[in-house]
Motif scaffolding. Structure first.
Motif: not given
Length: 651
Positions: A40-41, A25-30, A49-62
């Motif tokens: 992955t998330w 939980t101390d690191y964002a690893i994806y 970062k505040g995003y759930r996996a379904e909200e961010i997977v598939g979006r550009h990391f920028s």
């Protein structure tokens, strides 16, 4: 045991990795795909970062970058760097889902399969707290640096372990007058005096700081221009967490003015103590002189009476010895009064040059044949207003003192010149004004500092027994002080001494006064009221006045004197009164007599120092004890003379 299928083991291994990554939980690893889209998330990424996996997977990391970073293409460059260098690592601002920013540490590694990049492994950590600590530390360091640089009253700088200067504040530049570029890298001993450097003072200071945890002291240091100043120095050793010596913190303050103020206070304190001591001795000697004068009045006048009568020549020798001894004793009391600054002076204007030239033969005789005497004058018009007799005595006393310091002969040089004031003497401040300086220098043995501290004290002498009373220089001191002047001395053992008498210059040359015609000492019989609290002196004075043909009534104090004057039968023509008495003084009594019985004349008598110093201030004739028969007859004649007033007699 039955073995599991290979693909089933692989699925289990992948599940374990997923569970492990989600547990962090101390690191964002994806993972990102090759284009940068999130594939992955983990729970750590969702947490900060505040995003759930379904909200961010598939979006550009920028999406996590700031608008400014996206505008300059930072996300794309990060992936390019990871491909080119095999790793991308940096810190920067990122954006949470709610738009808040946080400081991150980012690592991006390329995922390679069969020689080609199929995606990226991205690890992000929220280091905002560390960033805040670093920023606070930096700001604190900056504030401290500004504080140190803003201090101009203290030189604050650092040394390395061997004493080389590593930094330099504005106070150091102001105090030591070197710019930073002129001292950085140089050894701090450059500020020490050559003698201190030669004696190893810089090295001892550092060693003391290491041994005792601090070095502190005051000493003379040297500025860039060579000027020396007094410095208060503090050196503290600096260690790291493991106890290794890193260097020294050095603080220096210029205390020159403080030191001067302390020295001035100390000189003032010493001068005050010396003045108080001399004043106390003066009061003592004045009191002693008073008692002596009472005794000498009886002895001296008795001897005079015996000398006037005819007697056995063998007895006459003893009477003459008594008279001579009383004369010498009277001279001693006069010298005591001179030191106490209570002698009655008769100042008049005279030219010092003419006076010294007139004393030339007496000076030469006093110095002796083995001593050469030289007189020199920077000017001829050196006028002063002082008692000429006491001036002569002071000069002779200094000559005799110089002679006694030259047992095998030598030279005395007497000089007279103008002086623009009196220099600082014995801790006293200098005094401005127009003075005449009379200096007397000898080539004698000189004096030690210990002797110099006592030479003007009554009865202090370094001469053998029976070679001096110790009152000669006391007379010089008292005469100078009472004449509103000063006497200075400089002397070194084996190198002689110089006494300089400073006397105020007279405003103008004197005008000749016609001499007063001497009075014939013929006094008709008088009815005298004698007021004297000392029984012996009173009885003797009454006897002496009666021997002179006067009718005498004696009382012991002013109250009884007033009672006697108030009697209807009283027919007194003169009151002869002591000054210092219990209760009403003789001066107060004289004032009442003048007011209530204006026809009754008054004569005062005293041997007390402060009374003699105030002679003439009260407007009555004053007869100094010990008085002689002739001086008593003289004052009686002057007081009863129809042509002479009390003011005239008092001078």
């Amino acid at each position: 045991m039955t073995e599991l299928p290979r693909d089933l083991n692989a699925r289990d291994e992948a599940e374990r990795h997923r569970l492990l990554i989600n547990a962090v939980t101390d690191y964002a690893i994806y993972l990102l795909d090759a284009t940068g889209a999130v594939t992955t998330w983990n729970s750590g990424a969702a947490l900060f970062k505040g995003y759930r996996a379904e909200e961010i997977v598939g979006r550009h990391f920028s999406v996590f970058y700031t608008e400014e970073d996206r505008a300059v293409g930072l996300p794309a460059r990060a992936l390019e760097t990871a491909v080119r260098d095999g790793r991308f690592e940096s810190e920067g601002w990122r954006v949470r889902k709610d738009g808040s920013r946080f400081w991150t540490h980012v690592v991006i590694d390329p995922v390679i399969e069969d020689g080609r990049v199929i995606g990226f492994a991205k690890v992000t950590r929220d280091v905002s707290a560390r960033k805040a600590r670093d920023a606070a530390l930096y700001e604190s360091e900056q504030r401290f640096q500004r504080l140190v640089q803003g201090v101009r009253d203290y030189a604050i700088y650092m040394l390395d372990p061997v004493g080389n200067i590593t930094n330099w504040n504005s106070g150091a530049e102001a105090i030591k007058r070197y710019k930073a570029g002129e001292v950085l890298g140089r050894h701090f001993s450059m500020f020490y005096t050559p003698d201190d450097r030669a004696g190893g003072a810089p090295e001892r200071a550092l060693a003391t700081a290491v041994r005792e945890g601090k070095f502190e002291g005051e000493a003379v240091r040297v500025r860039k221009d060579g000027e020396r100043f007094w410095a208060h120095v503090l050196i503290d050793p600096i260690y790291d967490d493991e106890g290794k010596l890193l260097g020294f913190a050095k603080v220096t303050r210029d205390i020159t003015e403080k030191r001067r103020a302390q020295e001035e206070i100390e000189r003032t304190r010493e001068a005050l103590a010396q003045a108080q001591k001399m004043e106390a001795i003066g009061r003592l000697t004045g009191g002693v002189a008073h008692d002596f004068n009472n005794l000498l009045t009886v002895i001296r006048s008795s001897a005079e009476f015996l000398q006037r009568g005819e007697q056995d020549p063998r007895r006459q020798r003893y009477v003459d010895a008594i008279a001579s001894a009383s004369e010498r004793a009277a001279l001693l009391t006069s010298q005591l009064l001179a030191f106490a600054r209570r002698q009655p002076l008769q100042p008049e204007s005279f030219n010092i040059v003419a006076r010294l030239e007139g004393l030339r033969q007496i000076i030469a005789a006093s110095a002796g044949s083995s001593v050469i005497v030289e007189l020199g004058f920077d000017a001829r018009d050196l006028w002063i207003k002082a008692d000429p007799g006491q001036f002569d005595t002071a000069i002779i006393n200094m000559v005799v003192n110089a002679r006694d310091a030259m047992a095998d002969g030598g030279k005395i040089s007497i000089r007279a010149s103008r002086a623009p004031g009196v220099p600082a003497v014995r801790g006293h401040a200098a005094a401005p004004g127009e003075f005449v300086a009379v200096s007397l220098a000898d080539t004698g043995t000189g004096m030690s500092p210990e002797t110099l501290a006592h030479i003007f004290e009554p009865f202090f002498t370094t001469k053998p027994v029976n070679r001096g009373t110790g009152l000669g220089l006391s007379q010089v001191y008292g005469f100078a002080k009472q004449s509103r002047g000063e006497v200075a001395v400089s002397s070194f053992e084996g190198a002689g001494s110089t006494f300089t008498l400073y006397l105020p210059m007279a405003a103008e040359e004197p005008h000749a006064c016609p001499p007063r015609s001497p009075l014939k000492i013929q006094v008709p019989p008088l009815r005298i009221l004698l007021v004297e609290d000392n029984l012996e002196v009173g009885q003797f004075a009454a006897t002496m006045l009666e021997e002179m043909g006067h009718a005498v009534t004696r009382v012991g104090d002013a109250q009884n004197a007033l009672a006697a004057l108030e009697k209807p039968s009283a027919r007194f023509e003169l009151v002869f009164t002591d000054v210092v008495m219990p209760g009403m003084s003789g001066v107060e009594l004289a004032g009442q007599v003048r007011e209530r019985w204006p026809d009754v004349r008054v004569i005062l008598t005293s041997g007390y120092s402060h009374v003699l110093a105030e002679e003439g201030a009260h407007g009555f004739p004053l007869l100094k004890k010990p008085y002689t028969l002739d001086s008593l007859m003289q004052v009686l004649a002057e007081a009863t003379s129809p042509a002479t007033t009390s003011a005239d007699v008092a001078g």
